[in-house]
Design a protein around this motif. Structure first.
Motif, PDB file in Angstrom:
ATOM      1  N   PHE A 196     -25.243  69.975 -84.596  1.00 12.11           N
ATOM      2  CA  PHE A 196     -25.819  70.499 -85.616  1.00 12.11           C
ATOM      3  C   PHE A 196     -24.538  69.455 -86.866  1.00 12.11           C
ATOM      4  N   LEU A 197     -23.570  69.183 -86.369  1.00  9.52           N
ATOM      5  CA  LEU A 197     -22.922  68.390 -87.651  1.00  9.52           C
ATOM      6  C   LEU A 197     -23.085  67.223 -88.470  1.00  9.52           C
ATOM      7  N   ALA A 198     -24.226  66.583 -87.383  1.00  9.90           N
ATOM      8  CA  ALA A 198     -24.867  65.445 -87.278  1.00  9.90           C
ATOM      9  C   ALA A 198     -26.569  65.354 -88.016  1.00  9.90           C
ATOM     10  N   GLU A 199     -26.159  64.187 -88.838  1.00  7.97           N
ATOM     11  CA  GLU A 199     -27.632  64.329 -89.790  1.00  7.97           C
ATOM     12  C   GLU A 199     -28.692  63.708 -88.076  1.00  7.97           C
ATOM     13  N   ASN A 200     -28.613  62.664 -87.470  1.00 12.29           N
ATOM     14  CA  ASN A 200     -29.609  63.169 -86.247  1.00 12.29           C
ATOM     15  C   ASN A 200     -30.368  63.739 -85.203  1.00 12.29           C
ATOM     16  N   THR A 201     -29.546  64.612 -85.541  1.00 12.29           N
ATOM     17  CA  THR A 201     -29.605  65.733 -84.385  1.00 12.29           C
ATOM     18  C   THR A 201     -29.971  66.926 -84.803  1.00 12.29           C
ATOM     19  N   ASN A 202     -29.337  67.608 -86.439  1.00  9.17           N
ATOM     20  CA  ASN A 202     -29.503  68.407 -87.196  1.00  9.17           C
ATOM     21  C   ASN A 202     -30.647  68.053 -88.293  1.00  9.17           C
ATOM     22  N   LEU A 203     -32.261  68.459 -88.095  1.00  7.15           N
ATOM     23  CA  LEU A 203     -32.942  68.424 -89.303  1.00  7.15           C
ATOM     24  C   LEU A 203     -33.543  69.372 -89.785  1.00  7.15           C
ATOM     25  N   ARG A 204     -32.874  70.726 -89.416  1.00  3.10           N
ATOM     26  CA  ARG A 204     -33.336  71.750 -90.043  1.00  3.10           C
ATOM     27  C   ARG A 204     -33.023  71.556 -91.498  1.00  3.10           C
ATOM     28  N   THR A 205     -33.689  72.575 -92.028  1.00  3.04           N
ATOM     29  CA  THR A 205     -34.037  73.180 -93.596  1.00  3.04           C
ATOM     30  C   THR A 205     -33.879  74.375 -94.064  1.00  3.04           C
ATOM     31  N   ASP A 206     -33.443  75.235 -93.159  1.00  3.74           N
ATOM     32  CA  ASP A 206     -32.470  76.391 -93.421  1.00  3.74           C
ATOM     33  C   ASP A 206     -31.373  76.093 -94.040  1.00  3.74           C
ATOM     34  N   ASN A 207     -29.916  77.296 -93.710  1.00  4.03           N
ATOM     35  CA  ASN A 207     -28.777  77.823 -94.298  1.00  4.03           C
ATOM     36  C   ASN A 207     -27.939  77.195 -93.217  1.00  4.03           C
ATOM     37  N   TRP A 208     -28.263  76.000 -91.813  1.00  4.73           N
ATOM     38  CA  TRP A 208     -27.807  75.884 -90.887  1.00  4.73           C
ATOM     39  C   TRP A 208     -28.134  74.310 -90.873  1.00  4.73           C
ATOM     40  N   GLU A 213     -22.868  71.172 -95.923  1.00  6.24           N
ATOM     41  CA  GLU A 213     -22.951  72.561 -96.105  1.00  6.24           C
ATOM     42  C   GLU A 213     -22.878  73.087 -95.209  1.00  6.24           C
ATOM     43  N   GLY A 214     -24.821  72.991 -95.288  1.00  3.99           N
ATOM     44  CA  GLY A 214     -25.334  73.709 -93.936  1.00  3.99           C
ATOM     45  C   GLY A 214     -25.187  73.314 -92.461  1.00  3.99           C
ATOM     46  N   ARG A 215     -24.959  72.021 -92.472  1.00  6.75           N
ATOM     47  CA  ARG A 215     -24.579  71.521 -91.126  1.00  6.75           C
ATOM     48  C   ARG A 215     -22.934  72.003 -90.370  1.00  6.75           C
ATOM     49  N   ILE A 216     -22.141  72.040 -91.793  1.00  7.47           N
ATOM     50  CA  ILE A 216     -21.474  72.269 -90.669  1.00  7.47           C
ATOM     51  C   ILE A 216     -20.944  74.379 -90.804  1.00  7.47           C
ATOM     52  N   ARG A 217     -21.998  74.693 -91.320  1.00  5.00           N
ATOM     53  CA  ARG A 217     -21.878  75.971 -90.946  1.00  5.00           C
ATOM     54  C   ARG A 217     -21.530  76.894 -89.766  1.00  5.00           C
ATOM     55  N   LEU A 218     -22.319  75.896 -88.702  1.00  3.82           N
ATOM     56  CA  LEU A 218     -21.811  76.509 -87.755  1.00  3.82           C
ATOM     57  C   LEU A 218     -20.502  76.609 -87.527  1.00  3.82           C
ATOM     58  N   THR A 219     -20.031  75.434 -87.051  1.00  5.58           N
ATOM     59  CA  THR A 219     -18.818  75.180 -86.690  1.00  5.58           C
ATOM     60  C   THR A 219     -17.788  76.111 -87.308  1.00  5.58           C
ATOM     61  N   VAL A 220     -18.036  76.070 -88.887  1.00  6.72           N
ATOM     62  CA  VAL A 220     -17.278  77.391 -89.260  1.00  6.72           C
ATOM     63  C   VAL A 220     -17.490  78.419 -88.049  1.00  6.72           C
ATOM     64  N   GLU A 221     -18.404  79.414 -88.825  1.00  9.55           N
ATOM     65  CA  GLU A 221     -18.714  80.894 -88.327  1.00  9.55           C
ATOM     66  C   GLU A 221     -17.930  80.366 -86.798  1.00  9.55           C
ATOM     67  N   THR A 255     -18.072  62.585 -95.726  1.00 11.72           N
ATOM     68  CA  THR A 255     -18.598  64.103 -97.069  1.00 11.72           C
ATOM     69  C   THR A 255     -18.738  64.271 -95.761  1.00 11.72           C
ATOM     70  N   THR A 256     -18.913  64.934 -94.571  1.00 11.75           N
ATOM     71  CA  THR A 256     -18.930  65.858 -93.762  1.00 11.75           C
ATOM     72  C   THR A 256     -17.972  66.021 -92.867  1.00 11.75           C
ATOM     73  N   TYR A 257     -16.978  65.591 -93.080  1.00  9.83           N
ATOM     74  CA  TYR A 257     -15.670  66.374 -91.833  1.00  9.83           C
ATOM     75  C   TYR A 257     -14.509  66.443 -93.191  1.00  9.83           C
ATOM     76  N   THR A 258     -14.723  65.700 -93.585  1.00 10.97           N
ATOM     77  CA  THR A 258     -13.666  66.326 -95.251  1.00 10.97           C
ATOM     78  C   THR A 258     -14.399  68.071 -95.528  1.00 10.97           C
ATOM     79  N   SER A 259     -15.607  68.343 -95.997  1.00 11.23           N
ATOM     80  CA  SER A 259     -15.843  69.607 -95.967  1.00 11.23           C
ATOM     81  C   SER A 259     -15.927  70.535 -94.620  1.00 11.23           C
ATOM     82  N   LEU A 260     -16.019  69.579 -93.630  1.00 10.26           N
ATOM     83  CA  LEU A 260     -15.461  70.517 -92.601  1.00 10.26           C
ATOM     84  C   LEU A 260     -13.761  71.077 -92.481  1.00 10.26           C
ATOM     85  N   VAL A 261     -13.192  69.947 -92.575  1.00 10.69           N
ATOM     86  CA  VAL A 261     -11.927  70.193 -92.384  1.00 10.69           C
ATOM     87  C   VAL A 261     -11.373  71.104 -93.762  1.00 10.69           C
ATOM     88  N   GLN A 262     -11.499  71.059 -94.680  1.00  7.25           N
ATOM     89  CA  GLN A 262     -11.550  71.645 -95.865  1.00  7.25           C
ATOM     90  C   GLN A 262     -11.859  73.067 -96.432  1.00  7.25           C
TER      91      GLN A 262
END
Length: 375
Positions: A196-208, A213-221, A255-262
């Motif tokens: 879910f965090l990575a761009e080549n495996t998560n091509l979703r356009t919904d809020n996941w 912000e969308g790609r980190i959502r599942l890990t955060v939740e 960007t991904t991991y700075t957003s996740l950790v913050q």
């Protein structure tokens, strides 16, 4: 077993043997046994008596993080991999926890959903691998018939994704009911949360998906749901910023991991477990942002350097609180004492790394046992 030997590890930073605080625990040293799949569970995923022996043998680690256990049937990584989503699983882990505690140790269990790295050959009938997007990994997976190409997974719906969050929380509750000291959420090494965090495996356009912000959502939740279920001081999170294991690629890990950790920095988790992946600037940024204990799994400085002594010393100076060691624990139940003394290490035998019986698993001698045999 009379294994081969590796050279003595050399001078070790004495800070490794200082006590540390990890959530609600005070651990006697800063040496963590990293989670490593060994495939010794029963066919239904229930931890075996042999697993209890194996982990109890290694109880001198400041903290054991037990191998990944799937929180739902679809998340299984392979044959012999333990689960944590049934009462039988809970009872099996309770025996492991009791054995480690009786030996004076402390043990978390890793919660790991394989996502697209699962395979239909070892999943229950009617259960199929799932992922953020229906993209097969360019990778092989381990099955009872040997390595096979990963299959094209089913894309999770939004409702199914919410169910994944609940699966992790219920699995964590079972871990606590089993008497384990906490759980580590696995968001690294190419498995579902990393997918879910990575761009080549998560091509979703919904809020996941769609944005960082969308790609980190599942890990955060997942982290927040697990923390709410069992208390944040019993929860760790494992990440591997920039790691491409399992054909996972993030073109902007900073960007991904700075957003996740913050996003998670104020959750008061027990620890963050960082798998070093060759991006020193990002690793240092994560250390600066993370307020509680940082566990680091360093890269090996040489292929045969199972002790990671040089890397451990460097990371302690850079601000790591604990160092995770993997391969060194495979063949050395008394790994902590061996590196304290600078003693030679047993070399892992090829037999028994994944699956099998006690051979290459619980039959490696301690220093004391080896001395007794020699004399």
């Amino acid at each position: 077993m009379t294994p081969g030997s590796l050279s003595a590890p050399g001078t070790v930073n004495s800070a490794l043997f200082d006590s540390a605080t990890v959530g609600a625990l005070t651990v006697p040293n800063r040496i963590v046994m990293a989670p490593m799949t060994r495939s010794r569970a029963a066919s239904d995923g229930t931890p075996s008596a042999l697993m209890s022996t194996y982990y109890a043998q290694r109880a001198s680690a400041g903290l054991i993080i037990a191998e990944g256990a799937h929180p739902t049937a679809a998340g299984r990584l392979g044959p012999g991999v333990p689960g944590l989503h049934s009462d039988a699983h809970r009872r099996g882990w309770s025996r492991v926890a009791d054995a480690v505690h009786d030996a004076g140790g402390r043990i978390f269990v890793q919660l790991m959903h394989a996502g697209r790295l699962a395979h239909p050959s070892f999943l229950p009938d009617g259960v199929y691998p799932v992922a953020p997007s229906a993209i097969a990994a360019r990778a092989e997976v381990y099955t009872a018939d040997g390595r096979r190409l990963a299959v094209r997974p089913q894309q999770l719906t939004g409702a199914q994704t919410l169910t994944i969050v609940e699966d992790f929380a219920r699995s964590a509750e079972r871990a606590m009911a089993a008497g384990l000291d906490g759980v580590e959420i696995h968001a690294a090494n190419g498995y579902l949360l990393h997918q879910f965090l990575a761009e080549n495996t998560n091509l979703r356009t919904d809020n996941w998906g769609g944005t960082s912000e969308g790609r980190i959502r599942l890990t955060v939740e997942v982290v927040r749901a697990v923390a709410a279920a069992i208390g944040p001081h019993r929860v760790g999170l494992r990440i591997s910023a920039g790691n491409r294991f399992g054909d996972v690629i993030d073109h902007d890990p900073h960007t991904t991991y700075t957003s996740l950790v913050q996003e998670l920095a104020q959750e008061e988790l027990a620890y963050l477990h960082l798998v070093e992946a060759g991006n020193a600037d990002l690793d240092d940024r994560i250390r600066a942002l993370w307020p509680s204990a940082l566990v680091v799994s360093p890269t090996l400085s040489r292929p045969d350097d199972v002790t990671k002594v040089g890397a451990a010393d460097a990371w302690l100076r850079r601000g790591a609180d604990l160092i995770a060691f993997g391969r060194g624990f495979l063949a050395n139940p008394d790994f902590v004492e061996r590196i304290r003394r600078g003693a030679p290490l047993n070399a892992p035998e090829p037999i028994g790394i994944y699956g099998g019986d006690h051979r290459g698993y619980t039959d490696y001698p301690t220093l004391e046992q080896a001395h007794t045999v020699r004399t």
